[in-house]
Design an enzyme around this catalytic site. Sequence first.
Site, PDB file in Angstrom:
ATOM      1  N   PRO A  97       0.832  -1.215   0.000  1.00 34.04           N
ATOM      2  CA  PRO A  97       0.000   0.000   0.000  1.00 34.04           C
ATOM      3  C   PRO A  97       0.860   1.255   0.000  1.00 34.04           C
ATOM      4  O   PRO A  97       1.820   1.369   0.761  1.00 34.04           O
ATOM      5  CB  PRO A  97      -0.799  -0.133   1.300  1.00 34.04           C
ATOM      6  CG  PRO A  97      -0.886  -1.599   1.533  1.00 34.04           C
ATOM      7  CD  PRO A  97       0.431  -2.163   1.050  1.00 34.04           C
ATOM      8  N   CYS A  98       0.504   2.201  -0.878  1.00 32.97           N
ATOM      9  CA  CYS A  98       1.392   3.334  -1.131  1.00 32.97           C
ATOM     10  C   CYS A  98       0.973   4.623  -0.448  1.00 32.97           C
ATOM     11  O   CYS A  98       1.680   5.618  -0.542  1.00 32.97           O
ATOM     12  CB  CYS A  98       1.489   3.582  -2.640  1.00 32.97           C
ATOM     13  SG  CYS A  98      -0.086   4.037  -3.403  1.00 32.97           S
ATOM     14  N   GLN A  99      -0.166   4.649   0.243  1.00 34.77           N
ATOM     15  CA  GLN A  99      -0.672   5.912   0.762  1.00 34.77           C
ATOM     16  C   GLN A  99       0.320   6.683   1.644  1.00 34.77           C
ATOM     17  O   GLN A  99       0.362   7.908   1.597  1.00 34.77           O
ATOM     18  CB  GLN A  99      -1.986   5.700   1.517  1.00 34.77           C
ATOM     19  CG  GLN A  99      -3.191   5.488   0.616  1.00 34.77           C
ATOM     20  CD  GLN A  99      -3.278   4.075   0.087  1.00 34.77           C
ATOM     21  OE1 GLN A  99      -2.460   3.225   0.426  1.00 34.77           O
ATOM     22  NE2 GLN A  99      -4.279   3.804  -0.745  1.00 34.77           N
ATOM     23  N   PHE A 101       3.315   7.166   1.194  1.00 38.55           N
ATOM     24  CA  PHE A 101       4.389   7.746   0.400  1.00 38.55           C
ATOM     25  C   PHE A 101       3.908   8.685  -0.704  1.00 38.55           C
ATOM     26  O   PHE A 101       4.699   9.269  -1.414  1.00 38.55           O
ATOM     27  CB  PHE A 101       5.210   6.620  -0.257  1.00 38.55           C
ATOM     28  CG  PHE A 101       5.487   5.462   0.651  1.00 38.55           C
ATOM     29  CD1 PHE A 101       6.171   5.641   1.836  1.00 38.55           C
ATOM     30  CD2 PHE A 101       5.052   4.183   0.321  1.00 38.55           C
ATOM     31  CE1 PHE A 101       6.437   4.575   2.680  1.00 38.55           C
ATOM     32  CE2 PHE A 101       5.310   3.115   1.153  1.00 38.55           C
ATOM     33  CZ  PHE A 101       5.999   3.314   2.339  1.00 38.55           C
TER      34      PHE A 101
END
Length: 370
Positions: A97-99, A101
Site C-alpha cells: 500500500p502506497c498511501q 508515500f
Amino acid sequence: MNPHSDPGTNGNDIPRPRVKVFDFFSGCGGASRGFQDAGMDVVLGLDWDGDAERTFRLNFPEATFEAGDIRLVEERFVDELVAEQTPHPVLFCGCAPCQPFTKQNTTRPKPGEDDRVPLLLEFLRFIQRSLPDVVFVENVPGIQSVCPDSEPLRGFLRGLKDAGYLEPTCESVPLKRYGVPQGRRRFLLLASRHGQLGLPDETHGPGTANPKFATVRDWIGYLPEIGAGETHPRIPDHRAARLSALNLRRIRATPEGGGNRDWKEVGLRLECHKGATGYSDVYGRMWWDRPASGLTTRCISYSNGRFGHPEQDRAISVREAACLQTFPRDYQFAGSLNSRARQIGNAVPVRLATVVGRHVKTHLAEAGVT
C-alpha cells in the site's frame, strides 16, 4: 493504433520459461493479469481487502488466494507453495500500500507511526525464506524519500543484497513510456538471483516503435455514451457516478481539458479555491488526445481530480477507469461502485506488468533458467 494489442514485443519471440507468480498485496490483480498476459502462471494472490479478494478469485479461479494481513501469514505457507512449483522459476511481486508515500499525503509518517510503512519489510521476510528467482516491486516515487535514513526502502534493498540479489535496479519511470495512457510516474524495482536485471526498454515515445504516447481516446473513445448516474445495459461496469445539480452546471461549464478556472458563472467556484494557485485538476475534464492524469482511488469522482469525461457531462465510468489502467474489457470487478473504483485506482497497470513480465522471461532465458 489498437490499445489492446501486444505492448511492444513479438509474442513469437518470447522465451519459454514458465514463470510462476506470487502476488503479494495483490489487490484486484492488475499485476497478476499483466504477468499472465506475458505468459506466466499466477499461483498466489494475497490481500486483506474482501472486495479485492472477490475480484481476484473471479479472474484467477485456478490460483490460491490467502485473505488477511501479511504480518500474520507464516513463511512456511508460502514456502510450501513455492516448493510445489519446482523446477519452474518463481517471481515474487510485492506492491505494498502506497498511501504513506504519495504526494496526496502531506504529513509523511515518522518511523513507527504508520502501520503500512513496514509492510515492504514484511514482504522481505518471504523473499529471504523462499528465495524466488525474481523480485518485482511497484510503488509511488515517494517511497524513495520517506524515512530516507533507514526503512523501509534502504532496509529492503539491504535485505535483498544479503539474500543474494546483487545490484537491484530501482528507478522512477513515466508510465506513458510503457504504453499506459497516464501521465504519472511510478517507482519500479527489479532484482534477480541470476545476474543484473535492469528495467525493460521503453515501448512508447520518441525513439521507439510507437513514437506517440497512448491517449485517453485510444483507450476509452470507443465506449458508448452514458449519462451521469447511468449504467450501460450491455457493457459491465460502464457505470458513472451521479452528479448533483451544481456539479452538472460545473461540468457543463468546463471545456475539454479545462477545469475550475474556466468557469465564468458566479457561484461555481468553491471559496477555498478562489485565489489559490493549486487545485487546477479539481473538477477537471480529461483531454481526448493526451494521456490521462494519474488515476487514484477516487477516479470516478468528478470533484476529486481531472476525472471528468472529455466531452460527456459526467465523470469517467468504472469501466473507463479500468481501461485507463489497461485492464482488458472482460476483466470482472466485485464490490460497490466506490469499492471498484478504489480497487482500480490502487492497481498496478496491467500493461506495465506485461512489459515487465516479457522482459523477465527474456532475462531468465538468457541466464539459462527454464
